[in-house]
Design an enzyme around this catalytic site. Structure first.
Site, mmCIF file in Angstrom:
data_model
loop_
_atom_site.group_PDB
_atom_site.id
_atom_site.type_symbol
_atom_site.label_atom_id
_atom_site.label_comp_id
_atom_site.label_asym_id
_atom_site.label_seq_id
_atom_site.Cartn_x
_atom_site.Cartn_y
_atom_site.Cartn_z
ATOM 1 N N ARG A 108 0.915 -0.313 -4.341
ATOM 2 C CA ARG A 108 0.405 -0.066 -5.731
ATOM 3 C C ARG A 108 -0.745 -1.040 -6.069
ATOM 4 O O ARG A 108 -0.996 -1.809 -5.809
ATOM 5 C CB ARG A 108 1.631 -0.490 -6.502
ATOM 6 N N HIS A 133 -0.197 4.621 -3.529
ATOM 7 C CA HIS A 133 -0.524 5.393 -2.406
ATOM 8 C C HIS A 133 -1.695 6.140 -2.338
ATOM 9 O O HIS A 133 -1.863 7.392 -1.843
ATOM 10 C CB HIS A 133 0.551 6.224 -1.803
ATOM 11 N N HIS A 207 3.075 6.460 6.863
ATOM 12 C CA HIS A 207 4.313 6.511 5.760
ATOM 13 C C HIS A 207 5.763 7.083 6.539
ATOM 14 O O HIS A 207 6.177 7.773 5.690
ATOM 15 C CB HIS A 207 4.031 6.753 4.424
ATOM 16 N N ASP A 279 12.619 -2.730 -1.275
ATOM 17 C CA ASP A 279 11.442 -1.943 -1.312
ATOM 18 C C ASP A 279 10.082 -3.143 -1.854
ATOM 19 O O ASP A 279 9.800 -3.151 -2.746
ATOM 20 C CB ASP A 279 11.448 -0.777 -2.354
ATOM 21 N N GLU A 344 5.950 -0.107 6.393
ATOM 22 C CA GLU A 344 4.485 0.335 6.145
ATOM 23 C C GLU A 344 3.614 -0.910 6.530
ATOM 24 O O GLU A 344 3.799 -1.836 5.555
ATOM 25 C CB GLU A 344 4.370 0.672 4.862
#
Ligand code: BGC
Length: 379
Positions: A108, A133, A207, A279, A344
């Site tokens: 982000r 992304h 990803h 996350d 990631e």
């Protein structure tokens, strides 16, 4: 080496006998097949790399996407451990970046805004108030030019994409090159480089969502995870880092020793609530720029192990909290809540706006370089 479907049988025999007469010269076969046509009529291909032991990696030049990753379990049984779709159509719908290359900026950027060399840049906002992304048409949705090769180090697929000055709001003509190399021992190396003709920001990643028991076999809550990181970057409600590098000690974010994903995911923890699970970006203990182990995942029923090695300073550990069963993936399997996990390797989210985070500016006289390796084994 590259071969087309027609000559496959003859080639497969040649590869087989080569590997048998001299096991040291084991080859990774690469087969190119049509994968589908984009909405604007462009044909894209699938490149299927196969090792002498049956490990398979299938990658399309649409988004540089890893479509299949087939690896053995402890008894030698092969399963596809990457979430994704059977054909290109699946990837043309709105989907959560299954297997794709992400750029120009993975993760982000707050409000899609940053300043560079005193100039304001606005990139598309596609995740609430923020950019995620690479924008509306990021590197996951473009066609990469592809070239294959095969040598003693394995089979390689080289992908190149020129992102023009101003594309998705980012400055500079940026040439990105990503090389996927599959070795005969079943190691996948992803080598990213990029150059620009104007100062810009960059953060590339892949990803893939993994389920080491097999994609579509259920949730990943019993996977055992280790992350080699003593700190992580806590976030606000839009999942933008607050700027703090917080110790994992005594929190559900401590994966320095192995823990099952599900063990603490429901804990009464503000950060877990904000992420709807894990996350977050972990701050790796290794020196940025040195290839070091970032994560190790073990799935006890199959015995499969995935080690993630990287040169990057961070890793986003995402437990598929936004998967809700509406997407039908390979073999008709529905991908429900937490049916896959992503690892990631990256620079920290929102780095262009966070002066204390490692820098993400790429200048015309520099080459961006990141390496990530997925090592599969069993125990
Ligand atoms: C993000 C998640 C997001 C997912 C799919 C991850 O990298 O951290 O918040 O839902 O990508 O877009």
């Amino acid at each position: 080496m590259i071969l087309h479907t027609k000559s496959l049988a003859a080639f497969a025999i040649a590869a087989f006998s080569m590997a048998h007469s001299n096991p040291a010269a084991a080859v990774v076969r690469i087969q190119k097949t049509p994968f589908g046509t984009t909405a604007d009529g462009k044909l894209v291909d699938l490149y299927v790399m196969t090792t002498s032991r049956g490990v398979e990696a299938a990658i399309t030049n649409y988004g540089g996407t890893v479509v299949r990753l087939k690896v053995p379990d402890r008894s030698g049984k092969i399963a596809d451990v990457a979430l994704g779709f059977d054909d290109l159509k699946g990837y043309l719908q709105t989907e959560p970046y299954f297997g794709a290359l992400i750029g120009r900026y993975a993760n982000r950027i707050a409000k899609g805004h940053f300043k560079l060399d005193g100039k304001d840049y606005q990139v598309p906002v596609n995740d609430g108030a923020n950019a995620l992304h690479g924008g509306l048409k990021g590197f996951d949705k473009v066609i990469w030019s592809a070239k294959t090769s095969s040598g003693p180090k394995g089979g390689a697929l080289e992908l190149i994409y020129l992102s023009k000055n101003g594309e998705e709001g980012y400055p500079g003509n940026l040439t990105a090159k990503v090389v996927y190399t599959l070795t005969d021992s079943g190691e996948m190396r992803i080598d990213y480089t990029a150059t620009t003709d104007k100062d810009t920001v960059i953060n590339l990643t892949n990803h893939s969502y993994f389920n080491l028991a097999g994609a579509g076999s259920g949730d990943i809550l019993k996977h055992q995870v280790r992350l080699y990181a003593s700190r992580y970057t806590p976030v606000d409600s839009g999942l933008i880092p607050t700027g703090e590098l917080r110790s994992v000690k005594g929190t559900p974010f401590d994966f320095l020793q192995a823990h099952e994903v599900g063990e603490r995911i429901g804990a009464n923890d503000e950060q877990l609530k904000l992420g709807k699970g894990y996350d977050h970006n972990w701050v790796l203990n290794s020196d940025s720029g040195t290839l070091a182990k970032a994560a190790e995942i073990y799935e006890p029923t199959s015995g499969r192990v995935l080690e993630v090695w990287t040169t990057q300073p961070g890793i986003q550990f995402y437990t598929g909290n936004f998967l809700d069963g509406t997407l039908v993936g390979k073999g008709g399997h529905k991908y429900a809540f937490r049916n896959g996990l992503a690892l990631e390797t990256q620079h920290f989210p929102d780095s262009p706006n966070q002066p204390t985070f490692p820098g993400v500016v790429l200048k015309p006289n520099q080459t961006y370089h990141q390496v990530t390796v997925w090592k599969f084994s069993t125990r």
